[in-house]
Motif scaffolding. Sequence first.
Motif, short mmCIF file in Angstrom:
data_model
loop_
_atom_site.label_atom_id
_atom_site.label_comp_id
_atom_site.label_asym_id
_atom_site.label_seq_id
_atom_site.Cartn_x
_atom_site.Cartn_y
_atom_site.Cartn_z
N ARG A 62 0.81 -1.23 0.00
CA ARG A 62 0.00 0.00 0.00
C ARG A 62 0.84 1.27 0.00
O ARG A 62 0.47 2.29 0.58
CB ARG A 62 -0.99 0.00 1.15
N LEU A 63 2.00 1.18 -0.65
CA LEU A 63 2.88 2.34 -0.75
C LEU A 63 2.63 3.12 -2.03
O LEU A 63 2.97 4.30 -2.12
CB LEU A 63 4.34 1.90 -0.67
N VAL A 64 2.08 2.44 -3.01
CA VAL A 64 1.71 3.09 -4.28
C VAL A 64 0.27 2.70 -4.60
O VAL A 64 -0.26 1.72 -4.07
CB VAL A 64 2.64 2.68 -5.44
N GLU A 65 -0.31 3.49 -5.49
CA GLU A 65 -1.66 3.17 -5.96
C GLU A 65 -1.68 3.22 -7.47
O GLU A 65 -1.00 4.05 -8.09
CB GLU A 65 -2.69 4.12 -5.36
N LYS A 66 -2.42 2.30 -8.06
CA LYS A 66 -2.55 2.26 -9.51
C LYS A 66 -3.69 3.16 -9.93
O LYS A 66 -4.76 3.14 -9.31
CB LYS A 66 -2.85 0.83 -9.97
N ARG A 67 -3.45 3.94 -10.96
CA ARG A 67 -4.50 4.76 -11.55
C ARG A 67 -4.63 4.32 -13.00
O ARG A 67 -3.72 4.53 -13.80
CB ARG A 67 -4.16 6.24 -11.45
N ARG A 68 -5.73 3.70 -13.28
CA ARG A 68 -5.97 3.11 -14.59
C ARG A 68 -5.67 4.10 -15.71
O ARG A 68 -6.18 5.21 -15.73
CB ARG A 68 -7.40 2.60 -14.68
N GLY A 69 -4.79 3.68 -16.59
CA GLY A 69 -4.43 4.50 -17.74
C GLY A 69 -3.41 5.58 -17.45
O GLY A 69 -2.95 6.25 -18.37
N ALA A 78 2.30 7.01 2.58
CA ALA A 78 3.36 6.03 2.30
C ALA A 78 4.62 6.31 3.10
O ALA A 78 5.22 5.40 3.67
CB ALA A 78 3.68 6.00 0.80
N ARG A 79 5.02 7.56 3.17
CA ARG A 79 6.26 7.89 3.89
C ARG A 79 6.14 7.56 5.38
O ARG A 79 7.06 7.02 5.98
CB ARG A 79 6.62 9.36 3.70
N GLU A 80 4.98 7.85 5.97
CA GLU A 80 4.78 7.56 7.39
C GLU A 80 4.80 6.05 7.64
O GLU A 80 5.38 5.59 8.62
CB GLU A 80 3.46 8.16 7.88
N ILE A 81 4.18 5.28 6.74
CA ILE A 81 4.20 3.82 6.85
C ILE A 81 5.64 3.33 6.81
O ILE A 81 6.05 2.49 7.62
CB ILE A 81 3.37 3.18 5.72
N LEU A 82 6.40 3.84 5.86
CA LEU A 82 7.80 3.42 5.72
C LEU A 82 8.65 3.84 6.91
O LEU A 82 9.48 3.06 7.38
CB LEU A 82 8.39 4.01 4.43
N LEU A 83 8.45 5.05 7.40
CA LEU A 83 9.22 5.51 8.55
C LEU A 83 8.98 4.63 9.76
O LEU A 83 9.93 4.24 10.45
CB LEU A 83 8.89 6.97 8.89
N ARG A 84 7.72 4.28 10.01
CA ARG A 84 7.40 3.41 11.14
C ARG A 84 8.09 2.05 10.98
O ARG A 84 8.72 1.55 11.91
CB ARG A 84 5.89 3.21 11.25
N ALA A 85 7.97 1.49 9.80
CA ALA A 85 8.55 0.16 9.54
C ALA A 85 10.08 0.19 9.61
O ALA A 85 10.69 -0.71 10.20
CB ALA A 85 8.10 -0.36 8.18
N GLU A 86 10.69 1.23 9.03
CA GLU A 86 12.15 1.32 9.03
C GLU A 86 12.69 1.58 10.43
O GLU A 86 13.73 1.04 10.81
CB GLU A 86 12.62 2.42 8.06
N ARG A 87 11.99 2.41 11.19
CA ARG A 87 12.42 2.66 12.58
C ARG A 87 12.35 1.37 13.39
O ARG A 87 13.27 1.06 14.15
CB ARG A 87 11.54 3.73 13.22
N GLU A 88 11.26 0.65 13.24
CA GLU A 88 11.10 -0.61 13.98
C GLU A 88 12.18 -1.62 13.57
O GLU A 88 12.79 -2.27 14.42
CB GLU A 88 9.72 -1.20 13.71
N ARG A 89 12.45 -1.71 12.27
CA ARG A 89 13.47 -2.63 11.79
C ARG A 89 14.85 -2.24 12.33
O ARG A 89 15.63 -3.07 12.78
CB ARG A 89 13.49 -2.66 10.26
N PHE A 90 15.14 -0.94 12.31
CA PHE A 90 16.42 -0.46 12.84
C PHE A 90 16.56 -0.80 14.33
O PHE A 90 17.57 -1.34 14.77
CB PHE A 90 16.56 1.05 12.64
#
Length: 119
Positions: A62-69, A78-90
């Motif tokens: 769910r970091l990108v979304e498809k827009r038909r055509g 997306a950035r907030e989702i990634l920051l949370r995940a990367e912080r937790e992984r770190f």
Amino acid sequence: MDPEWNDSQPIYRQIRDRVVAMILDGLLREGDPVPSVRQVAAESRVNPLTVMKAYQQLDDDRLVEKRRGLGMFVAAGAREILLRAERERFLNDQWPAIRATIQRLGLDAADLLAPGKES
């Protein structure tokens, strides 16, 4: 995107990680178009199916979304989702080893905040 690959990870995963880095670094922001599959495939000299697999993972996460055509775009939040995940992984994967090294070397906060200074 840099067309150099390392052998420790599948290429599609490296492409995914590069897009993630672009989002985290602010090069791609919410609503921005993600480089097209054809463009990335041509620049990276890889099969378009490889790029599509990377992009499918981004979509699944769910970091990108498809827009038909229109293509794919960076999803809202997306950035907030990634920051949370990367912080937790770190904190779970990397920090324990770094902390152990700091303790083993007898470093304190002043040492860490003054890089280049020898004790």
